[in-house]
Write a protein that holds these residues in place. Structure first.
Motif, short mmCIF file in Angstrom:
data_model
loop_
_atom_site.label_atom_id
_atom_site.label_comp_id
_atom_site.label_asym_id
_atom_site.label_seq_id
_atom_site.Cartn_x
_atom_site.Cartn_y
_atom_site.Cartn_z
N LEU A 17 0.80 -1.23 0.00
CA LEU A 17 0.00 0.00 0.00
C LEU A 17 0.83 1.27 0.00
CD1 LEU A 17 -2.42 -1.07 2.86
CD2 LEU A 17 -2.60 -1.56 0.44
N HIS A 18 2.12 1.14 0.21
CA HIS A 18 2.90 2.36 0.42
C HIS A 18 4.02 2.52 -0.61
CE1 HIS A 18 0.90 2.82 4.30
NE2 HIS A 18 1.10 1.53 4.47
N ASP A 19 3.88 1.82 -1.71
CA ASP A 19 4.98 1.83 -2.67
C ASP A 19 4.50 2.27 -4.04
OD1 ASP A 19 6.96 0.40 -0.82
OD2 ASP A 19 5.15 -0.84 -0.77
N ILE A 23 -3.41 -0.06 -4.53
CA ILE A 23 -3.00 -1.41 -4.14
C ILE A 23 -2.04 -1.91 -5.21
CG2 ILE A 23 -3.80 -3.80 -3.94
CD1 ILE A 23 -6.35 -2.74 -2.69
N MET A 26 4.30 -5.97 -5.40
CA MET A 26 5.72 -5.63 -5.40
C MET A 26 6.52 -6.83 -5.85
SD MET A 26 6.95 -2.72 -3.81
CE MET A 26 8.09 -2.38 -2.55
N HIS A 40 17.11 -3.13 5.92
CA HIS A 40 16.12 -4.01 6.55
C HIS A 40 15.92 -5.29 5.76
CE1 HIS A 40 12.82 -1.53 4.30
NE2 HIS A 40 13.27 -2.48 3.54
N ARG A 237 12.33 9.11 -2.14
CA ARG A 237 12.19 8.41 -0.85
C ARG A 237 13.43 8.65 -0.02
NH1 ARG A 237 10.03 2.32 -1.65
NH2 ARG A 237 7.96 2.95 -1.04
N GLN A 269 8.69 11.13 0.12
CA GLN A 269 8.23 10.13 1.10
C GLN A 269 9.35 9.90 2.11
OE1 GLN A 269 7.43 6.22 -0.57
NE2 GLN A 269 6.06 5.68 1.12
N LEU A 271 10.87 7.78 5.11
CA LEU A 271 10.73 6.44 5.65
C LEU A 271 11.53 6.32 6.94
CD1 LEU A 271 11.30 4.60 2.25
CD2 LEU A 271 9.12 4.87 3.41
N HIS A 274 13.51 1.53 10.96
CA HIS A 274 12.90 0.58 11.89
C HIS A 274 13.79 -0.64 11.99
CE1 HIS A 274 11.71 -2.18 8.71
NE2 HIS A 274 11.34 -1.12 8.00
N LYS A 275 13.48 -1.48 12.98
CA LYS A 275 14.38 -2.60 13.25
C LYS A 275 13.80 -3.95 12.81
CE LYS A 275 16.13 -0.38 17.43
NZ LYS A 275 16.26 -0.53 18.89
N GLY A 277 14.02 -5.62 10.34
CA GLY A 277 14.88 -6.51 9.57
C GLY A 277 15.99 -7.17 10.36
N GLY A 318 6.07 7.46 5.85
CA GLY A 318 5.74 6.04 5.87
C GLY A 318 5.05 5.60 4.60
N ALA B 796 5.89 1.19 6.35
CA ALA B 796 6.10 1.72 5.02
C ALA B 796 7.16 0.92 4.28
CB ALA B 796 6.54 3.15 5.11
N TYR B 798 7.59 -2.02 3.73
CA TYR B 798 8.11 -3.22 4.34
C TYR B 798 7.00 -3.96 5.09
CZ TYR B 798 11.48 -6.20 6.72
OH TYR B 798 12.22 -7.27 7.15
#
Lengths: 318, 823
Positions: A17-19, A23, A26, A40, A237, A269, A271, A274-275, A277, A318, B796, B798
């Motif tokens: 949803l965010h790429d 919809i 990927m 990640h 991004r 965008q 981003l 986050h951890k 990964g 995000g 996002a 991921y």
């Protein structure tokens, strides 16, 4: 007319949803020339597939042990009894000695619980498109489509070309998610088939760029301006990695560069790091070298968002 | 007629308001009154109340010689005259079901023995899920009346009337939810009567209809006219009972007002008194009166019989004329209406009934389904301001009742979609969403008129029926419409025998050890399904006949269209439409199991039929490799894979087509595919199955894939589910989708959620319910990763499978979810 050119596909995810808009499906292609240590998706970096281990899924040699039977290198060992959260009992699980492993993948073929698995598989364009077509209805309802990502998809530029061309032929919206790190000559043939670039800008300072991601930022910027010249929409991004690229100077420079893209700039965008990964490093026998930092707070992200918005950009987080 | 004009007159204005998005339509959160009532509600543990049981037992003896219809009416009247009544502080809507809120009355006339049994063996107060307090006095009350009911309950009479072979099919098989001693566990529920009739006419008006009908008939000399005469008399008694019941509350309110020192509350009590004097006897004229009339009707229905799923249906439609009139005349502000609706939602949550052990569900569900939106009888969009008030009340009150649903179609305004997404994100698992574009043609296919089809409500879980016109028995006999398809498959591969016990359960139809082709397996499955569908019909028809004989429902008949005109009780077929609903459970397991047999035994010959059969008998002992291989290599329903989806659709169709052919005493059978929670117990009693399921594990719920086997995301699940024929499943289908809130974050999340729903509905899906996974569920996922292999957390760019994440990160995500829940 079958299209059988093939490539190494790391993963396919439907309903992302965010790429890009709507919809999307990927397609993650294997391999990346960069070596960002906060990545990640470390298992997508290698140019070939790798054997990965996910111990939580192992059902134990008491009931299975098939992998032990097929491993010619004697690279698999039994662990001490460990508690399996899935089976809710102690089991003797498997551990992998990567020094002995030849990555032949035989064990993964017999590991049905998928505790041992290969990180990518070879697929041809038709196989990929068959999956992509399944959600056509949802693309039409939402303005979605296909996003080619990686790794760095341009490592497999010919395969990416075939996928994009085939998607356009089928009337799908296409997006290419790239770090901009390969030669311009590789991008050029793809351009007619890309509706939207998702283009990473991480670090603009050339020296720092070479140090942290392993590629000079000048190549990345050169490609970026070339794309802008062709008037193809670009969504920039920016991964926000604490202590690596979240300094105001870097972010302000990125914002200025975005301004220079003129009409081509669709949006920015952000981003947040986050951890999620981290456990993947262990699975492929790598060490997570990112120093322990907390993901940027909502407050911090808002501050950065404001910074970009001051330059008149349309920004999403995000 | 006047009401109708009002609705039409307001329509333009309302549409304009909806699209403009008025500021005063914003949800301002729970009203302070409802908050107080809710807190008190949550502090009251459920329990059991013996009052109704005692009154009914005495009254049954007093009216022994009366025909059933008059006896039932008089028994209800006695209950309404003698039961304790109370009005709690802060209440605006009054009327109680038992001596304490959330206490369950007892209905010995339907089924009683199991209650006495469980009191000793499975104490209600000690149940893990849904405990009920019970004190010694109550226990002794119940024990005392036990002897009277022996051999007299609907349950006993049904069992006694069953053919031997049918009784044996209950004892020996695991296909039904019936047991040899409990076939009819509860009275009949599962209907959506005409609240509109009661509110607009009042019981005095309905009484008048019955009187006129009697007058026209004169001396009941012809044929069955005596029965008609007695029925109409029973209607009159029932109307009087309702009116005097309300009068008791009026008197109590007046008396409380005298004693009340707080002047504001005194005024409220006096208002309650005057409202209860007026309704439900007379037509309501204000929104508050309409709410109170609605509640008395709902409450008395709940006291007449102990069926579940007595569904308020299209509340936003029949209440709208009162709301809009009060708003126009200025006697009601929007917040006042919101407050009243919230008070009603708490009242609806107070209704409680015990069910037998094993049928127990979680969180005391009563399945009082209330639905908003959709089309009106002319096919125009029916969404109005009350639709929004109802949805807001559900998210504000946050209790389990009513079961709120929304009807959607091509003309649904975007603002309603937005509100639905907003409420969905709260994680209540509600509203459930229904597709007019499938349900209306499905009802036409069952012979309903186009206007009635458009005017459908949802009954109970997922069952559509024209409100006020259909006595659909969608819960089957004693709320047991359930039919285990995997049990049929188990007998199909094991010559009619149980894998667990080896006992002969169904007809002898060959064994997997001998089948030469996949076609033979399918044939055996068809034969087993046919055998059990036929016996199911025998059981349900018998229960239907016994209900007609001994437990008619004259009070419900007052509120069901055509019963009075026809002079026939609703239980005997007085409604305009009659049907019996059923619910196939475990279609995904049958699809996956058949696929596994086809691929592993016949196509690839990985294992022989006789070997697989032995492996299943041993519950996969020593065969973890094969089991995991089946899970990994055999396609599973829910992943948008043609072959297995087609097999699952076939397995469902076999059941549906055979069920459609069954005929009941009042009307035809209607198949559906939904489980409520029976997929747990129905899985518990089965052996291992070829899909890799271990003996005793739960089945899949509804038409949702087996937990953890759908690995391609929600669109794949939606696509798989849409391959089933939802049109012939006119008793409803159920699809559950799980999402972590991160998947719905921000504008993108909302847009695509809507798009995904619209996509499924445009592929003729019937029902979907989005469960936004709350932190409680995530904790459960940490403890039971096997059940949540499919749960994806998205950030996002991921996504990751939750169970594969490092425990520290899981913790982090749970904390984040909790923060969002508070926020």
């Amino acid at each position: 007319m079958k299209n059988e050119s093939s490539g190494l596909v790391f993963d396919i995810q439907r309903y992302t949803l965010h790429d890009g808009p709507g919809i999307r499906t990927m397609i993650f292609l294997q391999g990346c020339p960069l070596h960002c240590f906060w990545c990640h998706s470390p298992d997508s970096q290698s140019f070939v597939g790798q054997l990965a281990v996910m111990p939580i899924l192992c059902v134990g040699v008491e009931d299975c042990g098939e992998c032990l039977k097929v491993c010619k290198q004697k690279a698999l060992n039994k662990t001490k009894p460990t508690y399996s959260k899935i089976l809710k009992k102690d089991i003797t699980a498997i551990s992998l000695d990567r020094n002995l492993c030849s990555e032949c993948g035989d064990c993964a073929k017999v590991c049905y619980p998928k505790a041992l698995y290969f990180t990518s598989k070879s697929m041809c364009v038709d196989e990929v498109m068959k999956i992509v077509e399944k959600d056509r209805l949802y693309y039409e309802k939402t303005g979605g489509g296909i996003t080619i990502s990686g790794g760095e998809p341009m490592v497999q530029n010919l395969f990416a070309y075939e996928l994009l061309k085939e998607s356009k032929y089928r009337g799908l919206h296409t997006a290419l998610d790239t770090s901009g790190c390969v030669d311009w000559g590789k991008y050029e043939p793809l351009l007619p088939y890309v509706d939207l670039f998702l283009y990473d800008l991480k670090i603009i300072d050339d020296e720092k760029s070479s140090k942290f991601i392993g590629v000079s930022s000048s190549v990345i910027l050169h490609n970026l301006f070339n794309i802008a010249e062709k008037k193809i929409p670009i969504q920039i991004r920016v991964p926000v990695i604490p202590s690596i690229n979240d300094d105001d100077e870097n972010l302000k420079t990125i914002s200025r560069i975005c301004k220079k893209l003129g009409d081509s700039l669709d949006k920015v965008q952000l981003l947040p790091y986050h951890k999620l990964g981290t456990s993947k490093y262990e699975r492929i026998g790598l060490e997570y070298k990112m120093p322990p930092v907390d993901p940027p707070s909502k407050f911090e992200m808002q501050r950065i968002k404001n910074l970009f918005e001051r330059d008149g950009h349309n920004v999403i987080v995000g | 007629m006047e009401n109708r004009k009002l609705t039409e007159g307001r329509a333009d204005m309302e549409n304009r308001k909806l699209t403009e998005g008025r500021a005063d339509m914003e949800n301002r959160g729970i009203s302070s009154r409802a908050k107080k009532l809710k807190d008190k509600y949550l502090a009251t543990p459920p329990g059991i109340c013996s009052e109704r049981a005692k009154i009914v037992t005495q009254a049954y003896q007093d009216y022994e010689s009366l025909p059933a219809i008059l006896r039932r009416a008089k028994v209800l009247k006695r209950v309404l005259e003698e039961m304790s009544i109370w009005i709690a502080n802060d209440e605006l809507i009054v009327g109680n079901q038992a001596k304490v809120a959330r206490y369950s009355p007892i209905f010995p006339e339907f089924s009683f023995e199991w209650i006495l049994g469980e009191m000793d063996e499975e104490p209600f107060e000690l149940c893990d899920t849904d405990p009920f307090l019970i004190d010694e006095e109550t226990k002794s009350d119940l024990r005392k009346i036990g002897p009277y009911w022996k051999g007299k309950t609907v349950n006993h009479l049904t069992i006694g009337r069953l053919p031997e072979e049918t009784a044996a099919s209950i004892a020996n098989s695991a296909v039904y939810n019936f047991t040899p001693s409990v076939v009819v566990a509860t009275g009949v529920g599962h209907y959506s009567p005409s609240y509109k009739k009661v509110i607009t006419k009042g019981f005095n008006g309905i009484r008048q209809d019955a009187l006129e009908k009697l007058k026209v008939m004169g001396i009941p000399a012809d044929g069955n006219e005596v029965d008609t005469y007695n029925f109409l008399k029973a209607v009159i008694i029932s109307c009087d009972a309702a009116v005097s019941f309300a009068q008791r509350y009026a008197d109590l309110a007046k008396q409380m007002a005298v004693e009340e020192s707080d002047s504001a509350r005194k005024t409220e009590l006096l208002k309650i008194a005057s409202i209860c004097e007026k309704v439900p006897a007379n037509p309501a004229t204000t929104f508050h009166e309409a709410c109170q009339a609605f509640w008395f009707f709902q409450l008395i229905l709940q006291l007449e019989s102990n069926g579940h799923s007595i569904s308020p249906g299209r509340f936003d439609q029949y209440m709208y004329p009162y709301y809009s009139k009060d708003l126009l005349t200025g006697q009601l502000a929007r917040e006042d209406a919101q407050e009243l609706v919230e008070c009603l939602w708490i009242k609806l949550s107070e209704i409680n009934k015990i069910v037998p052990f094993g049928v127990t569900a979680v969180e005391y569900p009563m399945f009082q389904n209330l639905i908003v939106g959709g089309q009106d009888r002319d096919g125009k969009d029916a969404t109005n301001d009350l639709s929004f008030i109802c949805l807001d009340a559900s998210q504000n009150v946050g209790l389990h009742q009513p079961s709120i649903s929304a009807r959607l179609w091509n003309g649904t305004p975007e603002v309603l979609w937005n509100k639905i997404v907003e409420v969905t994100k709260k994680g209540l698992g509600m509203p459930a969403l229904y597709n007019d574009e499938v349900i209306i043609p499905g009802l036409l296919n069952r012979g309903k008129s186009i206007e009635d089809a458009r005017d459908y409500a949802i009954v109970g879980c997922v069952e559509p029926g024209p409100q006020g016109y259909e006595y659909g028995w969608s819960g089957g006999a004693g709320d047991h419409p359930f039919f285990s398809l995997p049990a049929c498959l188990e007998y199909a591969i094991n010559d009619g025998k149980s894998l667990k016990t080896g006992m002969q359960a169904g007809p002898s139809t060959g064994s997997l050890a001998d089948f030469k082709s996949f076609e033979e397996v399918k044939k055996a499955y068809e034969k087993q399904v046919k055998y059990f569908v036929d016996h199911f019909a025998v059981i349900t028809n018998t229960a239907d006949l016994v209900n007609q004989d001994v437990a008619p429902l004259p009070f419900l008949s007052c509120g069901m269209e055509y019963c009075i005109e026809k002079g026939i009780d609703v239980s005997a077929g007085g409604a305009k439409y009659n049907a019996i609903g059923t619910a196939g459970v475990g279609v995904s397991n049958v699809g996956d199991s058949l696929m596994a047999i086809k691929k592993m035994v016949f196509d690839e010959k990985v294992v022989s039929g006789s070997e697989l059969l032995e492996i299943l008998k041993s519950d996969w002992s020593g065969q973890e490799v094969l089991r995991n291989r089946i899970i990994a290599e055999v396609p599973h329903y829910g992943n948008d894979e043609e072959e297995v989806d087609a097999i699952a659709a076939w397995a469902a169709e076999v059941y549906c087509k055979l069920t459609e052919k069954s005929v009941g005493p009042r009307g035809p059978y209607q198949p559906g595919l939904y489980p409520v929670n029976r997929h747990l117990i129905m899985g518990f009693v089965l052996g291992a199955s070829p899909d890799g399921r271990k003996a005793g594990d739960a089945l899949a719920d509804g038409i949702s894939p087996i937990h953890g086997r759908d690995l391609n995301g929600p669109t794949a699940v939606l696509n798989s589910a849409s391959k089933l024929d939802h049109l012939i499943n006119s008793n409803g289908t159920l699809l559950n989708l799980k999402f972590h809130p991160s998947a719905l974050e921000g504008e993108t999340g909302e847009t695509v959620l809507k798009a995904a729903l619209k996509g499924y509905f445009s592929q003729k899906g019937l029902h979907v319910q989005y469960n936004v996974v709350d932190s409680k569920r995530l904790r459960d996922a940490q403890k039971n990763p096997d059940k949540y292999k499919d749960l994806v957390v998205r950030v996002a760019g991921y996504s990751a499978f939750f169970v594969g994440l490092d425990p520290v990160l899981q913790e982090d995500i749970i904390t984040r979810t909790e923060i969002e829940e508070i926020g």
